[in-house]
Design an enzyme around this catalytic site. Structure first.
Site, mmCIF file in Angstrom:
data_model
loop_
_atom_site.group_PDB
_atom_site.id
_atom_site.type_symbol
_atom_site.label_atom_id
_atom_site.label_comp_id
_atom_site.label_asym_id
_atom_site.label_seq_id
_atom_site.Cartn_x
_atom_site.Cartn_y
_atom_site.Cartn_z
ATOM 1 N N CYS A 357 -48.570 -38.502 -1.074
ATOM 2 C CA CYS A 357 -48.935 -39.914 -1.215
ATOM 3 C C CYS A 357 -48.354 -40.545 -2.479
ATOM 4 O O CYS A 357 -48.178 -41.761 -2.526
ATOM 5 C CB CYS A 357 -50.449 -40.079 -1.281
HETATM 6 O O1 KQY Z 1 -51.809 -42.621 0.389
HETATM 7 C C1 KQY Z 1 -52.895 -42.579 -0.087
HETATM 8 N N1 KQY Z 1 -53.589 -41.520 0.058
HETATM 9 C C2 KQY Z 1 -53.404 -43.765 -0.809
HETATM 10 C C3 KQY Z 1 -54.804 -43.677 -1.258
HETATM 11 C C4 KQY Z 1 -55.242 -44.862 -2.042
HETATM 12 C C5 KQY Z 1 -56.490 -44.571 -2.762
HETATM 13 C C6 KQY Z 1 -56.944 -45.663 -3.662
HETATM 14 N N2 KQY Z 1 -58.073 -45.261 -4.412
#
Ligand code: KQY
Length: 368
Positions: A357
């Site tokens: 991510c």
């Molecule tokens: O790709 C992702 N896992 C984004 C997560 C965003 C989390 C914001 N607190």
């Protein structure tokens, strides 16, 4: 540079698989206090470990705010292969706010700049504003001097898709068909965007992703390709785990699917670590648990599938869990030609995601 007005597929572009050679990996530096505890110091340590692991295999460019530029530069100064640049953002999720790179067979590279609404906009989105994140893909494309395709009116995050580079894409209905992404579009219209912008032919819809994933079930935390016609799926045999049915529903779909070249998929399983919960630092320093909307401790969506494939390696999160060693063995078997590097993933998980991510690979264009 204005965005192109044509479509990537029509121009000969497609999204290559993550295992294709990379020019670099792009990342962002953590600082946001409502995402990262203790002034983001533990997160910065965790990010440095990820940057350091990736930089052993390929260059890493790390974007920071103007106020964090010197701190990040100093903290990362001992790492080779790392470039720190001023590139503001709302948080760190380069996979989702960054561009999806596409290549052609003539050595061309282009960036797809999806509409970004912070995982749901006003309907369950994770930030009140996201205008700086919305500019990240465009800034990266300009820094690289790559043409850019924009998708005004079509929302997508890079974590919502995985491709095999041979015409097949996997995603989840939980995310891409969620009313807070593209409620005006039918499933087939959404598939049309994926075909036109990523050059894919076959789209495999898993019903859901990991339980309580903040992204409405991004596939990159649940299932990925490891090579053409082979996928890796999170798995639990614990019937009391809310992921139990999710894993089985995904397996049923994958078991009945063919890829774009007509091959059946081999499905490898990787265990999920023991349940982990968000911890809250109380004023007295004791650890408590953050309750969810029903007053129960907030389950975190920990997953070993949230790894990044880099040139010659795999960088995978570890959770100080007995399953860490099992996950390592599975990845070693699946990627015998790559070095598997496990880095601590707990702090990044607390922020809502993991290594895949927070990274975005830039493929190295190849001439056919
Ligand atoms: O790709 C992702 N896992 C984004 C997560 C965003 C989390 C914001 N607190």
């Amino acid at each position: 540079m204005k965005p192109l007005t044509t479509l990537p597929r029509a121009d000969g572009f497609y999204m290559p698989a993550e295992w294709a050679p990379h020019t670099r990996t792009w990342m962002l530096w953590p600082e946001r206090p409502d995402s990262w505890r203790e002034g983001a110091v533990p997160a910065q340590t965790a990010f440095k470990a990820v940057i350091s692991a990736i930089a052993r295999f390929e260059p890493v460019t790390v974007g920071t705010s103007s106020s964090q530029f010197l701190r990040a530069s100093e903290q990362l100064a001992d790492l080779l292969n790392v470039q720190v640049i001023e590139l503001s953002s709302d948080d760190v999720w380069m996979r989702d706010c960054g561009p999806t790179f596409v290549v052609d067979h003539q050595g061309g590279l282009a960036a797809v700049d999806w509409d970004f609404n912070a995982w749901g906009g006003q309907d369950g989105g994770l930030y009140p504003t996201w205008d700086i994140d919305s500019q990240v893909a465009r800034k990266v494309a300009q820094l690289e001097g790559t043409p850019r395709y924009a998708t005004p009116g079509f929302v997508l995050e890079g974590g919502a898709i995985h491709v095999d580079g041979e015409g097949t894409l996997i995603t989840t209905a939980e995310c891409l068909l969620h009313r807070n992404r593209n409620p005006q579009l039918s499933q087939s219209a959404i598939e049309g965007y994926l075909r036109d912008y990523l050059g894919v032919d076959t789209i495999i819809w898993l019903p859901e992703g990991m339980y309580n994933d903040e992204t409405d079930g991004h596939v990159d935390n649940f299932c990925c390709f490891v090579r053409p016609a082979e996928v890796l799926l999170c798995w639990t045999d614990d019937e009391s785990d809310p992921n139990y049915t999710r894993c089985r529903s995904a397996l049923a779909v994958l078991g009945n699917s063919q890829d774009a070249r007509g091959r059946r998929l081999a499905v490898h399983k990787i265990p999920i670590p023991a349940p982990r919960y968000a911890v809250l630092e109380s004023e007295g320093g004791a650890l408590g648990q953050v309750p969810d909307d029903n007053g129960r401790p907030e389950r975190l969506a920990a997953s070993y599938v949230n790894f990044l494939i880099v040139n010659g390696g795999i960088v995978v999160p570890g959770f100080v869990d007995p399953m860490d060693a099992v996950a390592m063995e599975i990845l070693k078997e699946l990627f015998p030609e790559r070095e598997i590097v496990m880095v601590p993933g707990g702090e990044i998980l607390l922020g809502g995601g993991n290594i895949h991510c927070i990274t975005q690979q830039q493929p190295k264009p190849q001439r056919a």
